[in-house]
Write an enzyme that holds these catalytic residues in place. Structure first.
Site: not given
Ligand SMILES: *[C@@H]1O[C@H](CO)[C@@H](O)[C@H](O)[C@H]1NC(C)=O
Ligand SMILES: *[C@@H]1O[C@H](CO)[C@@H](O)[C@H](O)[C@H]1NC(C)=O
Ligand SMILES: *[C@@H]1O[C@H](CO)[C@@H](O)[C@H](O)[C@H]1NC(C)=O
Ligand SMILES: *[C@@H]1O[C@H](CO)[C@@H](O)[C@H](O)[C@H]1NC(C)=O
Ligand SMILES: *[C@@H]1O[C@H](CO)[C@@H](O)[C@H](O)[C@H]1NC(C)=O
Ligand SMILES: *[C@@H]1O[C@H](CO)[C@@H](O)[C@H](O)[C@H]1NC(C)=O
Ligand SMILES: *[C@@H]1O[C@H](CO)[C@@H](O)[C@H](O)[C@H]1NC(C)=O
Ligand SMILES: *[C@@H]1O[C@H](CO)[C@@H](O)[C@H](O)[C@H]1NC(C)=O
Length: 886
Positions: A198-200, A462-463, A560
């Site tokens: 993921w981006d983290w 989510n999104e 968010e």
């Protein structure tokens, strides 16, 4: 709270001893198969012991085949693990009493993910969904002596890619962005979506038996799950408790079920019949109207009172079911109704009839290897959330449905949970077997979780509404029609329908962000799901100046928003070596999974701060880590304060903001991210700031048209009379230049009210010897008795990088210990912004940190999370303030 009730028969056995086994055939036996199993890879080159619950990566590390997967670049070095196939094997014997039971089930509480299960060489079933519990009937396969159980896992990466190949059309995204160094096609497998990167977070597509395995044997029936939801009828002020018994019966069983809450003088007995197979049996307990029901309240709004629910089942006078669980009473409504003076609809939660502003953040998996997420880890993180005055967390849809203990603790602490279903940032397939496994996942999760009062909303994904509406992944117009159809099939016709059948006690929305009722009007995908007039909003901007509140959308609810920062050096040190310790090292860029993230942090910081420029490379690195945390804390503070002060206002048709959940609470590994808590539990500066900006009573200061405004924000249930006290300091002097006080104003319960307004120029002129560059402000609120309410806040009149007169602060510190614990007394030579105390890897937290020091002395407490000493703390302690990095 619900619990699986394996022990229920023990009560009857214990009471009636041998008699029962003679006269009643209804007893259950449960044998755990947890413990040491054997693990091998597909070509047999690796053979090792493996703990169950556990996973392949953990087993390899425990046996010394690999190092810490989080060390340096090991996420890449160990990619082969997830590309191979692995087999878990165990050998066990079963007692004869078990084999004579009418039914014997082999139960897996969690299988990650694609596996084939065989017992004594015979395949008993397959798994394809880590979010499901599986059970397989095995009675006739068990034998005397050794039984061999084998679970053969297929590489999740290979499986996902094969499913992709078998699909008749592309279901984007095909792969994560390169910067994430991840695996492709995660949307084709029902597995933690962030486990492919993921981006983290890193890519560790795990494999293994990550929850318990057991044999369960019974005659007649087994109680699989008890769930209960309280329902309130407001027209007659009457509570009912809907109780469901999920039963697996071998044959029809008749008898009585008695349901009671003794503390509420409520008890009812039902004649009932359990039909063969797995059934859901519903009962409604009317709560005695003469009892006063104590409610569950979110943290900061009241207690979290619970009652004991007892369920007993009798057949022919014998106790055959016996379960006990906790029941909490509360109501929740998601209010979407017209707003006076505004187009659009409100979007807020009413708990027990009271509108409540949700303050908190977003929860991601606490570790790549779920087997390492212990109750202690969860409790520490959730305690940190409550200690920062949060009352809500969103369990984000790219992770996992959390463990029971997570929700138990949220119930206990009054943390409201916004529960996503586990779909994120992608289109999803709708092939029949995919839909079927999702349906079972949703049913099981709703049954498991619906008794928790902490969960106040279900959210489908989510999104993904936003992804479809704003054509992420470059889909064409023709493709859009297909994906829209798929979207409605999955989230509306299946997930929403199931949730509404299984749980009438809380709201469901299809996505986050969404326009809610307006999205539904527009056919489930709104033209602009981020419309601030409706529903919730996710908002990120890294290039706009975060100190300028005008850049933030005045949304009804922001679920968010956030900014990245780096974790502290003590968190990075165990997973890196000396050559990694610079901001432009290979390591620093490797750990950053968000495109241009490292540069964005510096660009944002440079708007207001001088960037670190020490000639000592290590100091320059640690100073840079510090400045990213300062930037993040200040940015999220500004944004959150904007949302909190917008709760009572409609401006230009926008406002009445009732929720601020920043991205993100916790970290999955040691890397830069939007988190306020580092991997391992250490609080970043942001988390200390959150403690203030989420406090029940808060003064918020900001400028509009050269005028300083101070709002009093109150989440309390009582009205207050408050005034603002503003103190002007010169950067060059610890003694205040002047101070101003406003008149007392009524601040009603749950409101934000302007209490101070003055043009900055006039304020400074009145104060004498002050300009925007030479002075700064602190302010707080006082009630009619002169008592301070809420924290002291500050407002900079210019960027600190332009401040005139700011001196290098010489701060000395002395650590002491008394009966109340450790404390650090600081002494400063001058005004010091962002004073940061750090005790390296001594776990614990300070009573406050990252503060503006405008006094000569200040004492800060430290609560250690393990035994330590004055000597250890003194030698570990460093104190940094803004000028130390110049
Ligand atoms: C067996 O598999 C391992 C792990 O994938 C691989 O490193 C090794 O080369 C393989 N050995 C043989 C003989 O194919
Ligand atoms: C893993 O199993 C799959 C499916 O059976 C097979 O296609 C693949 O070749 C196997 N991989 C290895 C490394 O043996
Ligand atoms: C609520 O109470 C009223 C008055 O007793 C009754 O008419 C109504 O049916 C009840 N509603 C539900 C959903 O039970
Ligand atoms: C309600 O509670 C009272 C005592 O508080 C008790 O006398 C009465 O029997 C109870 N009613 C029911 C229906 O359980
Ligand atoms: C979408 O298209 C744009 C412009 O054609 C391109 O720059 C971008 O990389 C594409 N994105 C993806 C995810 O394919
Ligand atoms: C860093 O310091 C050097 C001198 O030590 C100076 O020449 C340079 O301009 C500074 N860079 C920044 C970005 O402040
Ligand atoms: C800092 O303050 C301490 C105590 O007040 C003093 O002993 C020390 O010399 C000071 N250091 C500097 C660099 O001024
Ligand atoms: C502040 O600290 C200094 C140095 O530790 C001490 O000498 C002084 O008495 C303290 N002042 C107050 C007001 O506590």
């Amino acid at each position: 709270m619900t619990q699986r009730v394996n022990v229920f028969i023990c009560v009857s056995l214990c009471l009636f001893a041998g008699v029962l086994s003679l006269f009643s055939p209804v007893t259950e036996l449960s044998v755990s198969l947890n413990g040491k199993w054997r693990l091998s890879n597909s070509n047999g080159s690796l053979l090792l012991p493996a703990q169950v619950p556990g996973c392949v990566h953990s087993a390899l590390q425990q046996q010394g085949f690999i190092l810490d997967p989080y060390f340096r670049f090991n996420d890449l070095s160990y990619r082969w693990i997830s590309l191979d196939n692995w087999t878990y094997t165990t050998t066990f014997t079963v007692a004869p009493q078990m084999r004579v039971k009418q039914k014997v089930l082999l139960v897996f509480d969690g299988v990650d993910t694609v596996a084939s299960v065989s017992l004594n060489g015979i395949t008993v079933g397959k798994t394809d969904n880590m979010f499901r519990r599986y059970d397989f009937p095995v009675r006739d396969l068990l034998k005397d002596g050794d039984n061999v159980l084998e679970v053969s896992f297929m590489s999740p990466v290979v499986y996902a890619s094969e499913r992709r190949k078998a699909s008749s059309y592309t279901v984007p995204p095909e792969c994560p962005p390169d910067v994430q160094k991840g695996e492709c096609h995660v949307n084709f497998i029902r597995k933690e979506q962030s486990s492919f990167s993921w981006d983290w977070g890193p890519s560790f597509p795990t494999l293994g038996l990550f929850k318990g395995v057991q044999l369960e044997a019974f005659d007649i029936l087994q109680l699989v799950q008890v769930s209960s939801v309280p329902l309130y009828n407001s027209s007659d002020s009457h509570w009912k408790l809907q109780v469901e018994l999920h039963v697996d019966a071998v044959q029809t069983a008749s008898g009585q079920v008695t349901i009671s809450i003794p503390e509420l003088d409520s008890e009812q007995t039902f004649q009932t019949q359990f039909l063969p197979g797995k059934t859901k049996n519903s009962f409604t307990l009317n709560i005695n109207t003469s009892s006063q029901v104590k409610l569950w309240w979110p943290s900061g709004h009241g207690d979290q009172h619970f009652y004991r629910l007892a369920v007993k089942g009798f057949q022919d006078g014998f106790l055959v079911l016996n379960a006990e669980s906790k029941v909490y009473f509360r109501t929740v409504e998601l209010v979407q109704e017209p707003v006076a003076g505004s187009p659009g609809l409100s979007f807020y939660f009413r708990i027990n009839g009271k509108p409540i502003f949700l303050k908190g953040s977003n929860w991601i998996p606490a570790h790549s290897f779920q087997d390492r997420v212990t109750p202690a880890v969860l409790r520490n993180l959730l305690q940190s959330a409550v200690d920062a005055n949060m009352n809500a967390l969103r369990v984000w849809g790219g992770g996992v449905y959390e463990q029971d203990v997570f929700y138990d603790i949220c119930d206990e602490m009054g943390i409201m949970v916004w529960q996503d279903f586990m779909f994120a940032c992608a289109m999803y397939p709708t092939e029949d077997d995919f839909i079927q496994t999702v349906r079972e996942e949703v049913v099981q999760q709703v049954h498991r979780l619906k008794s928790h009062p902490s969960i106040i909303i279900w959210s489908g994904n989510n999104e993904n509404e936003a992804a479809l509406a704003t054509a992420w992944f470059n889909i064409t117009v023709a493709e859009r029609q297909r994906f829209l159809k798929d979207y409605v099939t999955l989230y509306v016709d299946n997930i929403r329908k199931i949730v509404q059948e299984e749980d009438q006690s809380r709201p469901f929305i299809v996505s986050s962000p969404t326009n809610g009722a307006e999205s539904e009007q527009e056919g489930w995908v709104a033209a602009n799901p981020s419309d601030p007039r409706y529903g919730d909003v996710h908002f990120y901007s890294y290039t706009l100046d975060c100190w300028d509140w005008r850049t933030f959308p005045r949304a009804r609810f922001t679920s968010e928003y956030g900014f990245q920062s780096w974790p502290s050096f003590s968190t990075l040190q165990p997973v890196s070596i000396k050559e990694d310790w610079s901001y432009d090292s290979k390591f620093t860029s490797h750990r950053q999974h968000h495109d241009s993230g490292n540069q964005q942090m510096l660009l944002q910081a440079a708007l207001h701060f001088k960037l670190p420029n020490s000639t000592d490379p290590l100091k320059r690195f640690t100073d840079t880590l510090y400045i990213t945390q300062v930037m993040q804390a200040q940015c999220v503070k500004t944004q959150t304060e904007f949302y909190r002060r917008s709760r009572s206002e409609i401006i230009g048709g926008l406002g009445q903001t009732m929720g601020a959940l920043y991205w993100q609470l916790n970290d999955i590994w040691q890397a830069p991210s939007w988190s306020s808590i580092e991997f391992g539990g250490k609080w970043k500066m942001l988390h200390y700031f959150a403690q203030s900006f989420f406090s029940a009573v808060l003064p918020v200061g900001f400028e509009e048209d050269e005028t300083l405004l101070i709002y009093a924000v109150s989440d309390l249930s009582n009205d207050l009379k408050l005034r603002a006290v503003v103190t002007v300091y010169s950067w060059s002097d610890l003694d205040p230049v002047c101070s101003l006080t406003s008149d007392l104003q009524l601040v009603p319960e749950g409101s934000a009210v302007p209490v101070f307004k003055q043009r900055v120029a006039a304020l400074l002129a009145g104060c004498g010897r002050c300009s925007r560059l030479t002075c700064l402000l602190t302010f707080h609120l006082e009630d009619d008795g002169g008592r301070q309410q809420g924290p002291t806040n500050h407002h900079f009149l210019s960027s600190p990088k332009d401040a005139e007169g700011l001196q290098t602060a010489n701060i000395t510190a002395k650590v002491q210990q008394d009966e109340s614990g450790f404390s650090i007394t600081l002494h400063s030579s001058s005004v010091a912004p962002f004073v940061w105390l750090d005790v390296g890897n001594v776990p614990g937290r300070f009573s406050s940190n990252g503060f503006l020091m405008v006094s000569r002395n200040r004492t800060v407490g430290f609560s250690a999370w393990r035994p330590t000493s004055v000597a250890e703390l003194s030698s570990s302690l460093t104190v940094t303030s803004l000028t130390d990095v110049y």
